[in-house]
Motif scaffolding. Structure first.
Motif: not given
Length: 352
Positions: A257-258, A231, A260, A280, A237
């Motif tokens: 975490t980011d 990032d 997807t 998440t 992502d």
């Protein structure tokens, strides 16, 4: 109590095989490699034009990125040459600098097992020779990709064996190559970059390491920082493809975490009862082939042994990935399989 004891032992032995291709050989307890990269003390003692260098132990990837953005080319080159092990493993550092630093670091080890990692055509995003070694390699153009996927492998993976000969389409590098090839279609070069991330200390063979969560917890911290580093350098992502014990790592990292999408395949469990319990925003997917022996692993969690619910069960609530034609525990990336086609669609953001 005797029945409970037998259940724990059965679960430990069954789950301990998860994630690797080394079979049911005895496993040894592993010491997780954690913390800042080797050479950090010398790095902290150095400066760039009188400016203190970001502490690898405390600086965030975004702080690291801002620091390097303020340096000219000469200062960057000097740091790469003076501190290759730090720059090569410093999440948030510019991607080309990390490639260059890791070529230098791999060559400097003098270890024949790592010589191939120093080849000029390799894109090594991380290399840490401590212990059994850790490595991350990029396939594709990470700096300009529209989509990024990360392969998180299971047992018996490390830098020392990373380039060893394996069965086709197995192992983190081969999985990454297969996924990238499947996403290219009619446009060679494609818009998907794939990272083979062997960035944590994995269990070895059969043992309580594979049945427990200690190594996964340490790996989750490293995976979280790695995705934050993506990032920080402006990468999209990521999609996390999590194989076997790697899905335990992803389960523990999920809320931090980011990503997807999280894709668990050949999974012994993600240390959560349901997909919602992962907390998440990512879509959660799961796959298991009909001949994957992971189906024989008891989905238990008792006294720290076992990894909980089966991610492919209806009760878990993950989206199912078709895998009826997958052979064995590591065949999910074989060309022509339903699973690889589905993985490619997920990687490209086309799956619904």
């Amino acid at each position: 109590m005797r029945r409970l004891g037998r259940a724990l032992v059965t679960a430990a032995l069954a789950v301990a095989g998860a994630g690797g291709t080394a079979g049911w050989a005895s496993g040894d307890s592993q010491s997780a490699v954690t913390g800042p990269p080797p050479g950090s003390a010398a790095w902290r003692a150095d400066t760039a034009y009188g400016r203190a260098l970001p502490d690898p132990a405390t600086a965030t990837p975004h702080e690291v990125a801002r620091f390097f953005a303020g340096l000219d080319a000469a200062a960057r080159t000097a740091l790469v040459r003076s501190h290759p092990l730090v720059v090569g493993n410093l999440d948030g550092a510019p991607v080309p600098l990390r490639y260059e630093a890791n070529r230098i670091a791999a060559a400097a080890t003098g270890d024949a097992r790592y010589a191939s990692l120093a080849a000029p055509d390799r894109q090594i995003l991380a290399f840490d020779p401590r212990g059994r070694g850790q490595v991350a390699e990029v396939f594709g153009d990470l700096e300009h990709a529209a989509h990024v996927s990360v392969i998180v492998p299971g047992n018996d993976n490390d830098a020392a064996s990373y380039d060893a000969r394996r069965a086709p389409h197995t192992g983190p590098a081969a999985m990454a190559r297969a996924l990238r090839a499947a996403t290219e279609g009619a446009a060679p070069g494609g818009s998907v970059a794939v990272v083979a991330w062997t960035g944590y200390t994995t269990p070895v063979g059969v043992g309580l390491d594979a049945a427990g969560g200690r190594l996964a917890a340490a790996g989750a911290i490293r995976l979280t920082r790695f995705t934050a580093g993506l990032d920080a350098v402006g990468a999209p992502d990521p999609v996390l493809f999590c194989h076997s014990y790697g899905s335990v790592v992803c389960g523990l990292a999920a809320r931090h975490t980011d990503a997807t999408d999280l894709v668990a395949f050949g999974s012994p469990g993600m240390r959560a009862d349901t997909a919602d319990a992962l907390h998440t925003g990512a879509r959660v997917w799961a796959a298991r082939g009909p001949s994957d022996w992971i189906a024989d692993v008891p989905n238990v969690s008792l006294a720290g042994i076992g990894h909980g619910a089966d991610p492919t069960s209806a009760a878990f609530g993950a989206r199912r990935v078709p895998a009826a034609d997958v052979r064995g525990h590591a065949g999910y990336f074989a060309p022509g399989t339903q699973s690889l086609a589905a993985f490619a669609a997920i990687a490209k953001g086309e799956a619904r």
